[in-house]
Write a protein that holds these residues in place. Structure first.
Motif, PDB file in Angstrom:
ATOM      1  N   SER A 322      15.317  10.585 -14.426  1.00 12.22           N
ATOM      2  CA  SER A 322      14.667   9.639 -15.344  1.00 12.22           C
ATOM      3  C   SER A 322      15.312   8.263 -15.265  1.00 12.22           C
ATOM      4  CB  SER A 322      14.730  10.169 -16.781  1.00 12.22           C
ATOM      5  OG  SER A 322      14.049  11.395 -16.903  1.00 12.22           O
ATOM      6  N   LEU A 323      16.639   8.232 -15.233  1.00  8.94           N
ATOM      7  CA  LEU A 323      17.358   6.960 -15.149  1.00  8.94           C
ATOM      8  C   LEU A 323      17.002   6.225 -13.857  1.00  8.94           C
ATOM      9  CD1 LEU A 323      19.528   4.949 -16.103  1.00  8.94           C
ATOM     10  CD2 LEU A 323      21.239   6.400 -14.954  1.00  8.94           C
ATOM     11  N   TYR A 324      17.007   6.949 -12.753  1.00  7.92           N
ATOM     12  CA  TYR A 324      16.684   6.330 -11.466  1.00  7.92           C
ATOM     13  C   TYR A 324      15.239   5.847 -11.428  1.00  7.92           C
ATOM     14  CZ  TYR A 324      21.056   7.569  -9.054  1.00  7.92           C
ATOM     15  OH  TYR A 324      22.363   7.644  -8.638  1.00  7.92           O
ATOM     16  N   ALA A 325      14.335   6.568 -12.089  1.00  6.09           N
ATOM     17  CA  ALA A 325      12.931   6.143 -12.127  1.00  6.09           C
ATOM     18  C   ALA A 325      12.770   4.840 -12.895  1.00  6.09           C
ATOM     19  CB  ALA A 325      12.070   7.242 -12.754  1.00  6.09           C
ATOM     20  N   VAL A 419       6.904   9.672 -12.057  1.00  6.97           N
ATOM     21  CA  VAL A 419       8.179  10.371 -11.874  1.00  6.97           C
ATOM     22  C   VAL A 419       8.994  10.332 -13.156  1.00  6.97           C
ATOM     23  CG1 VAL A 419      10.373  10.370 -10.609  1.00  6.97           C
ATOM     24  CG2 VAL A 419       8.228   9.980  -9.382  1.00  6.97           C
ATOM     25  N   LEU A 420       8.959   9.199 -13.849  1.00  9.75           N
ATOM     26  CA  LEU A 420       9.682   9.071 -15.115  1.00  9.75           C
ATOM     27  C   LEU A 420       9.167  10.084 -16.133  1.00  9.75           C
ATOM     28  CD1 LEU A 420      11.649   7.663 -17.041  1.00  9.75           C
ATOM     29  CD2 LEU A 420       9.861   5.961 -17.491  1.00  9.75           C
ATOM     30  N   TYR A 421       7.857  10.239 -16.226  1.00  9.84           N
ATOM     31  CA  TYR A 421       7.301  11.224 -17.167  1.00  9.84           C
ATOM     32  C   TYR A 421       7.784  12.632 -16.824  1.00  9.84           C
ATOM     33  CZ  TYR A 421       4.261  14.405 -19.583  1.00  9.84           C
ATOM     34  OH  TYR A 421       3.802  15.449 -20.352  1.00  9.84           O
ATOM     35  N   PHE A 422       7.789  12.957 -15.539  1.00 10.01           N
ATOM     36  CA  PHE A 422       8.248  14.293 -15.141  1.00 10.01           C
ATOM     37  C   PHE A 422       9.712  14.501 -15.536  1.00 10.01           C
ATOM     38  CE2 PHE A 422      10.358  17.072 -12.026  1.00 10.01           C
ATOM     39  CZ  PHE A 422       9.660  18.246 -12.269  1.00 10.01           C
ATOM     40  N   GLY A 423      10.560  13.487 -15.315  1.00 14.18           N
ATOM     41  CA  GLY A 423      11.970  13.608 -15.651  1.00 14.18           C
ATOM     42  C   GLY A 423      12.223  13.698 -17.147  1.00 14.18           C
TER      43      GLY A 423
END
Length: 434
Positions: A322-325, A419-423
């Motif tokens: 999430s942070l990386y996204a 990707v952020l939502y998935f994380g």
């Protein structure tokens, strides 16, 4: 909550096969596969602008290179999963290596006849080999050893995929890119024989790198044939579908991981496929200098893999993802609205923060899915078709905006939001879908 896949709930090495056996060599062999398919994908970043020049293509036509490779993943994912269940990991890996080599060898007649369609055919066959390898090697790397270290092991193997992101652009710059570029007007003014000779020389430059790559692949396939690799048996702690292909999607987190992987792969391919074009257009660099910055991207991607693997020992994988996204979203905004050389540096930095996304999404997706691990792996490999579809859309946007490459980077921006939502939510293991 577990960081990533826990093979104790999915599949394990048959302990009866391990008496007196050392898993170091099998794991090293599997690591070599991550490096080799990383070479293929990252050579595409050079191949796209090079064949665009050699075959006189527009942006959409050049995107067929990505489309051929990644559409092969979509076509081959189900057969590769069936092959994996029938023949096992070792034999599937050997078949994948042979297909990979056949596609690479096809570059020779394609270059000799300057036939773009034959290049595309070779890339499709090559992609079928890559799909077979990834279907087998990703879960095998996660399972090959102590279940508690599966996250670390998968990301360590993927780090060598990242190493290829640095090596491949250097090889492309040295052996493929000529540095000779002509405008449309200059080409139009050339005598027909001179122009034909120029296009032929540019196309021929790809032969030697792909011949060498194909020979290495055959050698690795022979090494796998004569090496011991333990097979996997499934040991599930929960009721399963028995490994049915569509039944695997009853796992909600697997379904979301397939969506996230589709958009992540699309983002990565979009960033790298148009990197050299963006560096030339946005920063005024020539193609060889632009390739130097692509090498920088590969270096940061590689460092990111190793750094991310280290962080994953202390930080939950979904949190780091999430942070990386979030950071990738911010860097994408700079790439879209910024100007000058620092835009290219931002694209390089995206490589660092994308580095752990594929293995992390993959591991979170197969976490605790029991006998569905193999079909789940096929779904995740099939989702790589995002690398065929999204760059094509990006190319359409660029052509629609008068060849303005920066405008196309809105596609990676959207991808990182998914990707952020998935994380943040999609990774969670919840009650299975009916």
């Amino acid at each position: 909550m577990a960081n990533i896949s826990n093979p104790a709930d999915t599949a394990v090495i048959d302990e009866s096969q391990l008496k007196g056996k050392n898993l170091t060599l099998p794991f090293i062999l599997v690591i070599s596969l991550f490096f080799l398919w990383g070479m293929a994908h990252n050579l595409d970043s050079v191949l796209i602008p090079h064949l665009k020049k050699a075959c006189n293509l527009n942006n959409v036509q050049s995107s067929y290179i990505d489309m051929a490779v990644f559409f092969a993943y979509f076509v081959m994912a189900i057969p590769a999963g069936m092959m994996l269940k029938k023949f096992g990991y070792k034999n599937s890996i050997i078949i994948g290596l042979v297909l990979f080599a056949c596609g690479a060898f096809l570059f020779v007649p394609a270059a000799n006849t300057l036939t773009y369609g034959l290049f595309i055919c070779g890339l499709f066959i090559l992609g079928c080999g890559l799909a077979t390898l990834e279907t087998a090697a990703n879960p095998y790397a996660a399972i090959l050893g102590d279940p508690a270290k599966s996250t670390f092991r998968l990301n360590l193997a993927a780090s060598f995929n990242g190493l290829a992101a640095m090596v491949a652009p250097y090889i492309g710059k040295t052996f493929i890119l000529s540095g000779k570029e002509y405008t449309k007007d200059q080409l139009a003014a050339m005598p027909a024989a001179t122009k034909a000779s120029y296009f032929m020389q540019e196309a021929s430059a790809v032969k030697m790198p792909y011949i060498v790559l194909a020979c290495i692949l055959i050698a690795v396939a022979i090494l796998f044939f004569f090496s011991y690799l333990p097979e996997i048996k499934n040991v599930s702690k929960e009721e399963t579908t028995g490994g049915k292909f569509f039944g695997a999607l009853r796992h909600r987190h697997l379904s979301w991981s397939v969506v996230a992987q589709f958009f992540y792969v699309g983002a990565q391919v979009c960033v790298t496929s148009f990197f050299i074009r963006e560096a030339k257009q946005g920063a005024g660099l020539d193609e060889k200098s632009a390739a130097d910055y692509l090498i920088l991207y590969g270096f940061l991607f590689t460092v990111g893999r190793f750094v991310g693997t280290f962080f994953l020992r202390f930080i939950a994988s979904h949190k780091l993802l999430s942070l990386y996204a979030v950071i990738s979203i911010l860097l994408s905004l700079v790439a879209i609205f910024g100007s000058g050389l620092y835009v290219v540096y931002c694209l390089g930095a995206i490589g660092f923060f994308m580095s752990i996304m594929f293995p992390t999404i993959f591991g979170l997706g197969i976490d605790g899915i029991g006998d569905d691990t193999k079909p789940g792996s096929s779904w995740l490999v099939m989702s790589i078709v995002g690398g065929a579809i999204l760059p094509f859309i990006m190319a359409r946007i660029i052509d629609a905006n008068n060849d303005h490459v920066q405008s196309g980077y809105v596609i990676p921006l959207i991808c990182f939001v998914v990707v952020l939502y998935f994380g943040m939510s999609g990774y969670k293991i919840k009650k299975q879908l009916a």
